[in-house]
Scaffold this active site. Structure first.
Site, PDB file in Angstrom:
ATOM      1  N   ARG A 193      19.724  99.210  92.702  1.00 28.54           N
ATOM      2  CA  ARG A 193      19.628 100.180  91.598  1.00 28.54           C
ATOM      3  C   ARG A 193      19.072 101.524  92.052  1.00 28.54           C
ATOM      4  O   ARG A 193      18.398 102.216  91.282  1.00 28.54           O
ATOM      5  CB  ARG A 193      18.783  99.640  90.426  1.00 28.54           C
ATOM      6  CG  ARG A 193      19.357  98.402  89.776  1.00 28.54           C
ATOM      7  CD  ARG A 193      18.966  98.302  88.300  1.00 28.54           C
ATOM      8  NE  ARG A 193      19.289  96.972  87.815  1.00 28.54           N
ATOM      9  CZ  ARG A 193      18.388  96.049  87.460  1.00 28.54           C
ATOM     10  NH1 ARG A 193      17.103  96.332  87.508  1.00 28.54           N
ATOM     11  NH2 ARG A 193      18.770  94.865  87.050  1.00 28.54           N
ATOM     12  N   ARG A 249      17.986 104.810  86.385  1.00 27.10           N
ATOM     13  CA  ARG A 249      17.282 105.550  85.337  1.00 27.10           C
ATOM     14  C   ARG A 249      15.945 106.138  85.761  1.00 27.10           C
ATOM     15  O   ARG A 249      15.388 106.975  85.054  1.00 27.10           O
ATOM     16  CB  ARG A 249      17.078 104.637  84.115  1.00 27.10           C
ATOM     17  CG  ARG A 249      18.354 104.410  83.331  1.00 27.10           C
ATOM     18  CD  ARG A 249      18.116 103.523  82.128  1.00 27.10           C
ATOM     19  NE  ARG A 249      17.833 102.151  82.523  1.00 27.10           N
ATOM     20  CZ  ARG A 249      17.343 101.216  81.713  1.00 27.10           C
ATOM     21  NH1 ARG A 249      17.062 101.517  80.455  1.00 27.10           N
ATOM     22  NH2 ARG A 249      17.131  99.993  82.145  1.00 27.10           N
ATOM     23  N   ARG A 295      24.123 110.794  83.140  1.00 26.22           N
ATOM     24  CA  ARG A 295      24.477 109.783  82.139  1.00 26.22           C
ATOM     25  C   ARG A 295      24.611 110.427  80.759  1.00 26.22           C
ATOM     26  O   ARG A 295      25.518 110.087  79.992  1.00 26.22           O
ATOM     27  CB  ARG A 295      23.431 108.664  82.118  1.00 26.22           C
ATOM     28  CG  ARG A 295      23.741 107.632  81.052  1.00 26.22           C
ATOM     29  CD  ARG A 295      22.934 106.381  81.181  1.00 26.22           C
ATOM     30  NE  ARG A 295      22.961 105.629  79.934  1.00 26.22           N
ATOM     31  CZ  ARG A 295      22.593 104.372  79.825  1.00 26.22           C
ATOM     32  NH1 ARG A 295      22.187 103.704  80.877  1.00 26.22           N
ATOM     33  NH2 ARG A 295      22.629 103.755  78.671  1.00 26.22           N
ATOM     34  N   ASP A 300      29.070  98.167  87.477  1.00 20.71           N
ATOM     35  CA  ASP A 300      28.362  97.088  86.794  1.00 20.71           C
ATOM     36  C   ASP A 300      29.019  95.768  87.160  1.00 20.71           C
ATOM     37  O   ASP A 300      30.233  95.725  87.360  1.00 20.71           O
ATOM     38  CB  ASP A 300      28.413  97.298  85.274  1.00 20.71           C
ATOM     39  CG  ASP A 300      27.432  96.377  84.562  1.00 20.71           C
ATOM     40  OD1 ASP A 300      27.828  95.247  84.203  1.00 20.71           O
ATOM     41  OD2 ASP A 300      26.267  96.762  84.385  1.00 20.71           O
ATOM     42  N   TYR A 320      27.350  85.206  81.331  1.00 21.11           N
ATOM     43  CA  TYR A 320      27.546  86.285  80.355  1.00 21.11           C
ATOM     44  C   TYR A 320      28.751  86.004  79.461  1.00 21.11           C
ATOM     45  O   TYR A 320      28.733  86.293  78.263  1.00 21.11           O
ATOM     46  CB  TYR A 320      27.733  87.624  81.070  1.00 21.11           C
ATOM     47  CG  TYR A 320      26.467  88.181  81.665  1.00 21.11           C
ATOM     48  CD1 TYR A 320      25.541  88.869  80.873  1.00 21.11           C
ATOM     49  CD2 TYR A 320      26.177  88.015  83.016  1.00 21.11           C
ATOM     50  CE1 TYR A 320      24.375  89.387  81.420  1.00 21.11           C
ATOM     51  CE2 TYR A 320      25.009  88.528  83.574  1.00 21.11           C
ATOM     52  CZ  TYR A 320      24.117  89.207  82.769  1.00 21.11           C
ATOM     53  OH  TYR A 320      22.957  89.712  83.306  1.00 21.11           O
TER      54      TYR A 320
END
Length: 355
Positions: free
Chosen positions: A27, A31, A40, A78, A155
């Site tokens: 990552r 963020r 973003r 992703d 998922y």
């Protein structure tokens, strides 16, 4: 293709000599970086960012521009792009994380799922890989990635994130035939997807088995590791005149390193619950190791970060075969200066272990 100016990441994965221990961070485009948050916002939302090759390239390169010590770039995408391309309808709920409009609950659902074509159905990812390779211009290698079949299956069966995986595990024990059918289809999809990324320019690939550690030892072997082995067996291992190393990362998989080392990947990712020295003693003859600092160390002051880097380097010891990383992804609240202190410490303190 352009010659690599810095190949120490690939050399360490292949256990070839390096001058310092290479470092990158899961990552690393994320963020915690204000420049990422700005891009973003420009994209509108997370999936729009993933699906725009130019913006995906922009955020992939942001950490490299900020931190010259980084030895690899990782594709910004992703893990859930594959189930989305299978028609599951991925969307993101604020505060809830990823969700799917359709869930998989029966063999009939599984049989109806297509195996996505990388260029036709996931062309935006392949375009991002090509764009990033062009813009990197040989600065560092580019890592491609995918989720593991078991992780993607959780998922798809749960309809999103889960704390206890009750539906996935119920299917695994109640209806193993259905779960095996789903995992087999996902293994085909992941193999094709990663090979597509390699053709497009990825120079190493990582399989993220984020939820493999939720399984019992027996279930891990049958429902996670067996399918990752299928993928590794089907991957392109030489491209553009170079070996394409594979990194296998099961979070919570420290008890099973010996089995993982037999799969044929060049490297194993370790989470922070493993001691890297004992991991090296167990499997270091067969595989390189990647990891494994606790991401929360980055909340501490730079001197404490440096001390933990020194401890992990000493635990691994002399010689190549170690790629420094966190034991999982960096968290959004980390001060970017602390990430910089981490990268600097790895290069500065590791030189004594090489040469």
């Amino acid at each position: 293709m352009t010659a690599l100016k810095n190949d120490r990441f690939l050399r360490a994965l292949l256990k070839q000599p390096v001058d310092v221990t290479p470092v990158w961070m899961m990552r690393q485009a994320g963020r915690y970086l204000p420049e990422y948050r700005a891009t973003r916002a420009k994209a509108g939302d997370f999936m729009s960012l993933c699906m725009n090759p130019e913006l995906a390239c922009e955020v992939t390169l942001q950490p490299l521009d900020r931190y010259p010590q980084l030895d690899a770039a990782i594709l910004f995408s992703d893990i859930l792009t594959i189930p989305d391309a299978m028609g599951q309808g991925l969307y993101f709920e604020t505060g809830e994380g990823p969700r799917f409009r359709k869930v998989v609950s029966s063999l009939a659902d599984i049989e109806a799922l297509p195996v996505p074509d990388p260029e036709q159905d996931l062309g935006y990812v392949m375009d991002a890989v090509r764009t990033i390779r062009r813009e990197l211009n040989g600065r560092v290698p580019l890592i491609g990635f995918s989720g593991s079949p078991w992780t993607l299956a959780t998922y798809m069966v749960e309809g999103g994130s889960s704390k206890d995986f009750r539906k996935s595990k119920a299917m695994l024990y109640d209806n193993p035939k259905a779960m095996h059918a789903l995992l087999d289809k996902l293994a085909q999809s992941v193999t094709s997807y990663l090979n597509g990324q390699i053709h497009a320019g990825a120079q190493a690939v990582q399989i993220f088995d984020s939820w493999g550690g939720s399984l019992s030892a027996a279930a891990y072997q049958e429902f996670s590791l067996a399918y990752m082995r299928k993928i590794v067996d089907g991957l392109i291992r030489e491209h553009d005149g170079r070996r394409v190393p594979v990194i296998l990362f099961t979070k919570g998989g420290g008890l099973w390193l010996e089995s993982m080392a037999e799969v044929g990947a060049e490297a194993l990712g370790l989470d922070w619950t493993c001691d890297i020295g004992s991991a090296r003693a167990r499997v270091g003859e067969r595989v390189a190791l990647q990891g494994n600092m606790d991401p929360s160390v980055l909340y501490a002051n730079p001197a404490a970060i440096r001390a933990e880097v020194a401890r992990i380097l000493a635990a691994y010891g002399k010689g190549t075969g170690h790629v420094f990383n966190l034991g999982h992804g960096i968290t959004p609240e980390v001060d970017p200066a602390h990430a910089g202190a981490f990268f600097e410490a790895v290069h500065e303190l590791s030189a004594q272990y090489h040469g």
